[in-house]
Motif scaffolding. Structure first.
Motif, PDB file in Angstrom:
ATOM      1  N   GLY A 106       0.815  -1.211   0.000  1.00 46.35           N
ATOM      2  CA  GLY A 106       0.000   0.000   0.000  1.00 46.35           C
ATOM      3  C   GLY A 106       0.846   1.258   0.000  1.00 46.35           C
ATOM      4  O   GLY A 106       0.529   2.241  -0.681  1.00 46.35           O
TER       5      GLY A 106
ATOM      6  N   ALA B 298       2.200   1.825  -3.465  1.00 45.33           N
ATOM      7  CA  ALA B 298       1.150   2.367  -4.334  1.00 45.33           C
ATOM      8  C   ALA B 298       0.918   3.850  -4.041  1.00 45.33           C
ATOM      9  O   ALA B 298       0.806   4.668  -4.962  1.00 45.33           O
TER      10      ALA B 298
ATOM     11  N   TYR C  39       1.341   7.015  -6.530  1.00 50.82           N
ATOM     12  CA  TYR C  39       0.276   7.986  -6.800  1.00 50.82           C
ATOM     13  C   TYR C  39       0.775   9.416  -6.569  1.00 50.82           C
ATOM     14  O   TYR C  39       0.527  10.314  -7.386  1.00 50.82           O
TER      15      TYR C  39
ATOM     16  N   LYS D 115      -3.409   4.301 -11.332  1.00 47.80           N
ATOM     17  CA  LYS D 115      -4.119   4.228 -10.056  1.00 47.80           C
ATOM     18  C   LYS D 115      -5.196   3.151 -10.089  1.00 47.80           C
ATOM     19  O   LYS D 115      -5.353   2.383  -9.133  1.00 47.80           O
ATOM     20  N   GLU D 116      -5.932   3.090 -11.178  1.00 47.71           N
ATOM     21  CA  GLU D 116      -6.974   2.074 -11.300  1.00 47.71           C
ATOM     22  C   GLU D 116      -6.365   0.668 -11.291  1.00 47.71           C
ATOM     23  O   GLU D 116      -6.886  -0.244 -10.627  1.00 47.71           O
TER      24      GLU D 116
ATOM     25  N   TYR E  79      -3.341  -0.291 -10.029  1.00 48.37           N
ATOM     26  CA  TYR E  79      -2.756  -0.590  -8.723  1.00 48.37           C
ATOM     27  C   TYR E  79      -3.830  -0.848  -7.674  1.00 48.37           C
ATOM     28  O   TYR E  79      -3.643  -1.689  -6.783  1.00 48.37           O
ATOM     29  N   ASN E  80      -4.926  -0.102  -7.729  1.00 48.24           N
ATOM     30  CA  ASN E  80      -6.003  -0.323  -6.764  1.00 48.24           C
ATOM     31  C   ASN E  80      -6.533  -1.750  -6.864  1.00 48.24           C
ATOM     32  O   ASN E  80      -6.820  -2.396  -5.848  1.00 48.24           O
ATOM     33  N   ARG E  81      -6.660  -2.241  -8.068  1.00 51.37           N
ATOM     34  CA  ARG E  81      -7.155  -3.608  -8.254  1.00 51.37           C
ATOM     35  C   ARG E  81      -6.125  -4.638  -7.799  1.00 51.37           C
ATOM     36  O   ARG E  81      -6.462  -5.606  -7.107  1.00 51.37           O
TER      37      ARG E  81
ATOM     38  N   GLY F 100      -5.530  -4.221  -3.985  1.00 47.78           N
ATOM     39  CA  GLY F 100      -6.768  -4.571  -3.292  1.00 47.78           C
ATOM     40  C   GLY F 100      -6.936  -6.083  -3.209  1.00 47.78           C
ATOM     41  O   GLY F 100      -7.287  -6.623  -2.155  1.00 47.78           O
TER      42      GLY F 100
END
Length: 402
Positions: free
Chosen positions: A36, A39, A43, A260-261, A263-265, A268
């Protein structure tokens, strides 16, 4: 407090199992925090890079952002000095940079190739943005001089150009006619993106306007005192200039949004998997402890201990195991994050780029607090659920358990 002490002493009854459980919880917590933090650092770095490239706000005509131009600067801005004066009156605005964007051909007399050119105000551009380019040879564009350019490294290599070389720029004017201007190369730079370095040319605004036969600029980049000022400043400037469109850096940061999209996936899913592993480990440890103590539970029940009190005791054991592991994992994550600052580690160049970047992990209080609370909650809940079945078992059956 006595129940907490009781739970702590129970965790020490099988120290090896408790140590393994806490260690897995620690490694899981550290993995989540490091992933995290990486990431978040990514960002933050991409956001700063995007804002520094375009400006926190970008002011232009609505058509500039919605439609392609038939001729250069068809949707450009007029009365640039007046617009700059209005924008600079805002307390949050630190600088306003004009930008002239156009395409055409660049030639060394023997070879011509396509270029993507940007007309800038050299002094203000490099003063505000800082070292956003890597100068490979020569120097940056000097202010106050005309008909000088900077070439991307790949473009300079293609044209066999170096500082001091004379080249010719060819482009369509705002009237659709062809125009040319002789220029001198003063510097060769790299953006770190090979495809951009093969086409990009920097020239001063006045020379670009002379080539295109216009006084317009494509957009104005508005640089603010800090990133957090962006939404409020956008609302004020949009109200001040209702005939124009005011976009934020985020509106034009396609790469930032995509990363960002993604890495979030990825992270997550990683966090979910690690959370499930920790729950199963804690559940397994507590299940073994409860089975071993079934007769003890029956004895406590026979002495009048309520099922709810026993469930609470086992939940506190899970809380202590998960909490100690999560705290150790957080400390490990902080240690690794600090170590990366003291002993830098370079990452290999990502796809599409020609240079690597330092590996860093952000230490975000909200991320740490959320992860620790989640780990504590998962461990406590898992322990309570496992204990419920056994503590409600008939006292006779519990006492007869072998």
């Amino acid at each position: 407090m006595k129940w907490l002490k009781f739970a702590w002493l129970n965790t020490l009854r099988n120290r090896r199992r408790s140590a393994v459980t806490a260690t897995i919880a620690a490694l899981g917590t550290a993995a989540i925090l490091l992933a995290g933090g990486f990431a978040l650092f990514t960002y933050q770095a991409l956001a700063q890079s995007s804002a520094r490239t375009t400006g926190h706000l970008i002011v232009g005509k609505p058509a500039q952002f919605e439609r392609d131009e038939d001729t250069p600067l068809q949707h450009g801005l007029d009365d640039v000095d007046a617009l700059k004066a209005k924008l600079m009156a805002d307390d949050a605005v630190r600088q306003v940079l004009p930008r002239v964007e156009f395409s055409g051909l660049i030639s060394n007399g023997e070879k011509s190739t396509v270029m993507l050119a940007a007309g800038i105000d050299p002094d203000a551009e490099f003063a505000v943005k800082g070292p956003f380019l890597t100068i490979k040879s020569g120097k940056v564009l000097p202010g106050g001089e005309r008909n000088n350019i900077m070439l991307g490294e790949g473009l300079a290599r293609s044209l066999k150009a170096a500082p001091g070389s004379s080249l010719t720029l060819l482009a369509s004017t705002t009237e659709g006619a062809l125009n040319a201007v002789d220029v001198t190369v003063v510097g060769v730079f790299s953006t770190g993106i090979a495809d951009i370095d093969k086409r990009l040319v920097y020239i001063d605004v006045q020379s670009a306007q002379k080539l295109l036969v216009t006084q317009r600029v494509s957009t104005l980049g508005v640089f603010l005192d800090r990133m957090d000022s962006t939404p409020a400043a956008q609302a004020r400037i949009q109200a001040l200039l209702p005939q124009l469109a005011v976009q934020t850096w985020l509106d034009q940061a396609t790469f930032y949004r995509s990363v960002k999209e993604l890495y979030n996936r990825i992270f997550g899913a990683l966090g979910l998997i690690i959370g499930v592993i920790v729950v199963f480990v804690v559940t397994n440890a507590m299940a073994m402890a409860i089975i071993e103590r079934t007769r003890e539970i029956g004895t406590l029940r026979a002495l009048g201990t309520l099922p709810g009190q026993l469930v609470r005791s086992f939940a506190l054991e899970g809380l202590l195991l998960g909490g100690s592991g999560a705290l150790a994992g957080a400390l490990l994550s902080v240690a690794v994050s600090v170590a990366l600052l003291v002993f830098p580690v370079m990452m290999p160049p990502p796809p599409g780029r020609s240079v690597g970047y330092p590996l860093q992990v952000a230490i975000d209080p909200a991320l740490y607090a959320g992860t620790l609370v989640a780990m504590l909650a998962l461990a406590t809940l898992a322990s309570a659920l496992v204990a419920r079945t056994t503590v409600h078992k008939p006292v006779v059956d519990a006492l007869a358990h072998v």
